[in-house]
Scaffold this active site. Structure first.
Site, PDB file in Angstrom:
ATOM      1  CG  LEU A 111     -36.132  -2.809 157.067  1.00 20.01           C
ATOM      2  CD1 LEU A 111     -35.634  -3.914 157.988  1.00 20.01           C
ATOM      3  CD2 LEU A 111     -34.966  -2.167 156.321  1.00 20.01           C
ATOM      4  CB  VAL A 142     -41.200   0.952 154.968  1.00 22.67           C
ATOM      5  CG1 VAL A 142     -41.029   1.342 156.440  1.00 22.67           C
ATOM      6  CG2 VAL A 142     -39.904   1.194 154.209  1.00 22.67           C
ATOM      7  CE  LYS A 143     -43.828  -6.230 159.090  1.00 26.66           C
ATOM      8  NZ  LYS A 143     -43.412  -7.546 159.653  1.00 26.66           N
ATOM      9  CB  ILE A 144     -46.034   1.850 159.322  1.00 24.52           C
ATOM     10  CG1 ILE A 144     -44.927   2.559 158.532  1.00 24.52           C
ATOM     11  CG2 ILE A 144     -46.609   2.800 160.374  1.00 24.52           C
ATOM     12  CD1 ILE A 144     -45.399   3.824 157.812  1.00 24.52           C
TER      13      ILE A 144
END
Length: 370
Positions: A111, A142-144
């Site tokens: 996400l 978590v997507k960065i």
């Protein structure tokens, strides 16, 4: 598929590459389609982004019930996060057996942080931690985005013991910085007494967009048709070569002895944009051990039909270097290609996010009784 005749994707998986999907929706997760992909197509993970959620939430009625239950005064961004976090929790539950059986190697669902924060290090860090705490699943990534400000956030989030999918990587040089951020984060985590065994990470290269942009520029230069469709695969092979170098040697061996796992390279945007290219190009050419390929459903279907799994990622390095040399001689500036793609990638996600919020706002309004 019988057990005596493994499918192309099962054979691909046996060579060490994990199949993830780059689509997700409530209807797929709750309707059994996602489980079917796991059972029949060797799928072991999923990713999402604003464009994916725009498609999922913008049509059908799967989200109407929850939309109607949420406070009508709630800011539309908070509405999105309530819907998205529920979707990710549901998907994490479906993938939980994969995660457990593989000891945390796969079974992840990704996400992305708000794309508007892509150039704000502190805000990205805080949002990544918030999402991890809100979803509260061990198989969440978590997507960065791999923007320059994102690099420090990636290191800090890893140092907090959280799993990260680093997205929007285009250049080998930026990938090297991403890998270094991961290593430093793991080193800080271990130094603070944390457990690196609970942390997983992938570095996501966007593949097809590189050829699309390079081919467009080659068209403008003229007379270089033999170089079209070559840069993305060459770029990926050099990136994988760097991966093999980074996750070896004394520095990495020490971290591995403490339980750290390599940050695998993930191939994203692997559907072919040019119909003249083979529809499985970015699967066939990018198969290598300890990698991930995120595929749209049409690519999964095509590969199951006529894929020919063979580990090709470590071969052709001399040719890959030659492609870079020839493109430079032709006048293509690689760094400008990748810088442009990073900037446009952030802009596209921001645009998709704004469009999604507008659609959600309209849907919420339509559900309010007159």
């Amino acid at each position: 598929m019988s057990s005596q005749s493994p499918s192309p994707l099962q054979l691909l998986s046996s060579l060490g590459q994990s199949v993830w999907i780059d689509f997700l929706s409530r209807a797929s997760t709750r309707g059994g389609h996602l489980q079917q992909l796991i059972d029949e197509d060797a799928v072991v993970g999923a990713t999402s982004n604003p464009s994916i959620f725009e498609k999922a939430m913008g049509s059908g009625d799967a989200y109407d019930e929850q939309l109607g239950e949420l406070d009508q005064e709630l800011d539309i961004r908070d509405v999105f996060w309530a819907l998205a976090e529920q979707d990710i929790r549901d998907a994490c539950k479906v993938f939980a057996p994969v995660w457990e059986q593989g000891a945390g190697r796969d079974g992840y669902v990704s996400l992305e942080v708000d794309p508007d924060l892509a150039y704000d290090t502190l805000a990205t860090f805080r949002e990544a931690i918030r999402i991890h705490e809100a979803v509260d699943r061990p198989n969440l990534m978590v997507k960065i985005p791999a923007t320059r400000p994102g690099l420090a956030a990636i290191e800090d989030v890893i140092a907090e013991g959280r799993s990260i999918n680093v997205t929007l990587i285009f250049s080998v040089a930026r990938y090297a910085e991403v890998a270094e951020s991961y290593l430093r984060g793991i080193e800080r985590l271990i130094a603070s007494g944390g457990d690196p065994r609970k942390v997983a990470s992938v570095a996501s290269f966007f593949v097809s967009r590189i050829d699309t942009e390079a081919d467009r520029r080659l068209e403008g230069i003229g007379g270089q048709d033999h170089l079209k469709g070559k840069l993305a695969v060459a770029n990926a092979k050099l990136a994988y070569s760097h991966y093999l170098e980074v996750f070896a040697g004394p520095r990495w061996e020490y971290l591995a002895s403490k339980g750290a796992t390599p940050q695998r390279v993930l191939w994203a945007s692997t559907s072919v944009k040019n119909p003249d290219y083979p529809d499985t190009l970015y699967v066939e050419e990018l198969l290598g051990a300890d990698t991930v390929n995120t595929m749209p459903e049409e690519t999964i279907t095509a590969y199951q039909d006529h894929g020919k799994p063979q580990a090709r990622l470590e071969s052709g390095l001399t040719e890959a270097h030659a492609v870079f040399d020839e493109l430079a001689k032709a006048g293509l500036v690689y760094e400008d290609v990748t810088d442009t793609l990073e900037r446009e990638g952030v802009e596209k996600f921001c645009s998709a996010f704004e469009s999604l919020l507008k659609t959600l706002n309209e849907k919420r309004s339509s559900l309010v009784p007159a």
